[in-house]
Write a protein that holds these residues in place. Sequence first.
Motif, PDB file in Angstrom:
ATOM      1  N   GLY A 139       6.056   4.680  -0.480  1.00 49.04           N
ATOM      2  CA  GLY A 139       5.926   5.970   0.196  1.00 49.04           C
ATOM      3  C   GLY A 139       4.554   6.585   0.012  1.00 49.04           C
ATOM      4  O   GLY A 139       4.034   7.263   0.906  1.00 49.04           O
ATOM      5  N   LEU A 140       3.932   6.322  -1.146  1.00 48.19           N
ATOM      6  CA  LEU A 140       2.593   6.843  -1.423  1.00 48.19           C
ATOM      7  C   LEU A 140       1.501   6.014  -0.767  1.00 48.19           C
ATOM      8  O   LEU A 140       0.315   6.353  -0.870  1.00 48.19           O
ATOM      9  N   GLY A 141       1.887   4.915  -0.123  1.00 49.21           N
ATOM     10  CA  GLY A 141       0.901   4.046   0.512  1.00 49.21           C
ATOM     11  C   GLY A 141       0.214   3.117  -0.455  1.00 49.21           C
ATOM     12  O   GLY A 141      -0.818   2.498  -0.105  1.00 49.21           O
ATOM     13  N   GLU A 142       0.742   2.968  -1.660  1.00 54.19           N
ATOM     14  CA  GLU A 142       0.139   2.109  -2.692  1.00 54.19           C
ATOM     15  C   GLU A 142       0.804   0.733  -2.626  1.00 54.19           C
ATOM     16  O   GLU A 142       1.706   0.395  -3.405  1.00 54.19           O
ATOM     17  N   LEU A 143       0.340  -0.071  -1.671  1.00 53.57           N
ATOM     18  CA  LEU A 143       1.029  -1.323  -1.357  1.00 53.57           C
ATOM     19  C   LEU A 143       0.903  -2.362  -2.458  1.00 53.57           C
ATOM     20  O   LEU A 143       1.837  -3.138  -2.687  1.00 53.57           O
ATOM     21  N   ASP A 144      -0.244  -2.408  -3.146  1.00 53.09           N
ATOM     22  CA  ASP A 144      -0.390  -3.393  -4.217  1.00 53.09           C
ATOM     23  C   ASP A 144       0.665  -3.164  -5.296  1.00 53.09           C
ATOM     24  O   ASP A 144       1.335  -4.106  -5.741  1.00 53.09           O
ATOM     25  N   GLU A 145       0.829  -1.920  -5.703  1.00 51.35           N
ATOM     26  CA  GLU A 145       1.829  -1.591  -6.728  1.00 51.35           C
ATOM     27  C   GLU A 145       3.249  -1.830  -6.196  1.00 51.35           C
ATOM     28  O   GLU A 145       4.123  -2.331  -6.913  1.00 51.35           O
ATOM     29  N   ALA A 146       3.466  -1.482  -4.923  1.00 47.82           N
ATOM     30  CA  ALA A 146       4.792  -1.674  -4.338  1.00 47.82           C
ATOM     31  C   ALA A 146       5.175  -3.151  -4.349  1.00 47.82           C
ATOM     32  O   ALA A 146       6.309  -3.516  -4.697  1.00 47.82           O
TER      33      ALA A 146
END
Length: 584
Positions: free
Chosen positions: A533-540
């Motif tokens: 949701g935060l746009g932090e795709l690497d962490e996702a």
Amino acid sequence: MSSIVRFDCYEVDVASGQLFKRGLRIPLREKSIALLTALLEHPGELVTREELRHRLWHDDVFVDFDNNLNTVLGRLREALSDSAEHPRFVETLPKRGYRFIAAVHSLPSTSAPPTTNVPRLLVLPFVNLSGDPGDDYFSDAMTDEIITAIAAVSPKHLGVIARTTAMRFKGSRKNVGQIGHEIAVDYVVEGAVRRTERQVGINVQLVKVTDQTHVFAKKYLGDADDIFRMQDIIAQEVAAEVATTRVKESSSASHVERASRKPTRNLAAYDLYLRGRFQLYKLSAEGFKQAKQYLENALERDPEFALACDALAELYWYLGFFGYLPPKETCSRGLFYTVRALEIDSSLADTHALLGMYRKQVDYDWPEVRREMSIALELNPTSPVVKLRYAMGELMPFGRLEEAITQIKMALESDPLSMIIRSWLGVMLWFDRQYEQAIEEARRLIELDTNYEVGYLIVGQACCMQHAFDNAVVALRKASELSGNSPMVRGWLGMALAQGGNTSEARNLLQNLSAVAARAYVPPSSFAWIHFGLGELDEAFLWMDRAIEERDPMMTPIKSYAFLDPVRNDSRFATLLRKMNLDV
């Protein structure tokens, strides 16, 4: 037009404005029934949108006609399991109107509601006459056991409403006529149980719904160790009163086998099993704790008690799914008890389906999932539990959502008030991007129980996909509150907050979940959703990978989550699918 019209497996009672499917009433709002009636009056012909506007809304009533008609039509299609893309019943003629395309048959007018040739029966919760509220578990268990026994007589020719729906009427003040009309049954069984240390007495009354006459009333009295024979006799005699010739023939053929096979010969183990199952059905942390103790004690007294093994296997499934314990741990224990139950009794259809669920979760072994589901469906094709597990375990992971929705709706025919089955219908509609229908289903759940967190969870998830983030957050906050701030629910809340622009609270939720994870299990997917949701795709992606490794059940619908559409071409997404053996 006749007052009763039939098409496919549906019947419409035009006079009363009711829709039935195979004899079961399908709840449908007045405008949707009016729309269906208008189309049925002119089968195969165009009915224009203007004609429908005059039919459904008077000229002096101002409404947003286009949106309202689309909503009414959407509800009708959902009730008929129809779709605009591949219509079976209602065809859209763009910018003109609609046409009913299925064959329509008028039936002779009658004041009675339409029914199928298969008689349908509901066993109401038996009353506890012992004088001790602590014995409620026993009267509830006798209700459950007799439902199971009657249903086993001839499942193809006698429809028996499942226990989940039956127990919704515990303590109800509705009369037999009201109950029978509400869930479309022909007969209702009422009863009461009294037991002493040595004897069990069960009073049974069979009532015909149409005129509320007593078909028969009988008292069964026996020693405590005769309880299984009593259950079988009650089932045989109830079925005989409502049976067709085919039911009686199949009843006679199966009677000897059932009579010779008892679940256990240890009455103390059986009593512990009944107490454990009573606690299990509460679906609460305390209930799970007590159920585990009772069921383990039952197996200590009788290690060959297959149903106690099955109940423990189901218990561990819930503990892992709801996040009370790490799924890897619960899957290992649950798989052991599932296999053990089938070693003792390989005829347990629901247990084969549960084994399929575990094969899905433990090692993503889809051929084994299909094998176990096939066995379960062959052993008991009418079981609502088998149908639900088949939808969840085999169909949904591969994105076969239309088939999954059909199976769940079929399960609801014999268990229409089951909160779990109806919850999964709402979830599948959400997966299938039918957001308005998902919200409608969730609201039905909330109407049944205003404190049922899953209803609010579905509303929040569907609103999120409609970008109605304020509504989504309100619903998900309520779901989180009712769930006792479940980490699983808070993950979905965090994603809605982040996508709606409230990034600071979303990050606070991440920190809070990290603190909780230091002392208790938190599903990795909860972190993944918030980072997404935060746009932090690497962490996702890192957290989704970890979720798969830890067998987080929230990853099973990976092919169906609409919010993952933007990353489906990412090589990391393909890697996740390979890890779950879903890259086919």
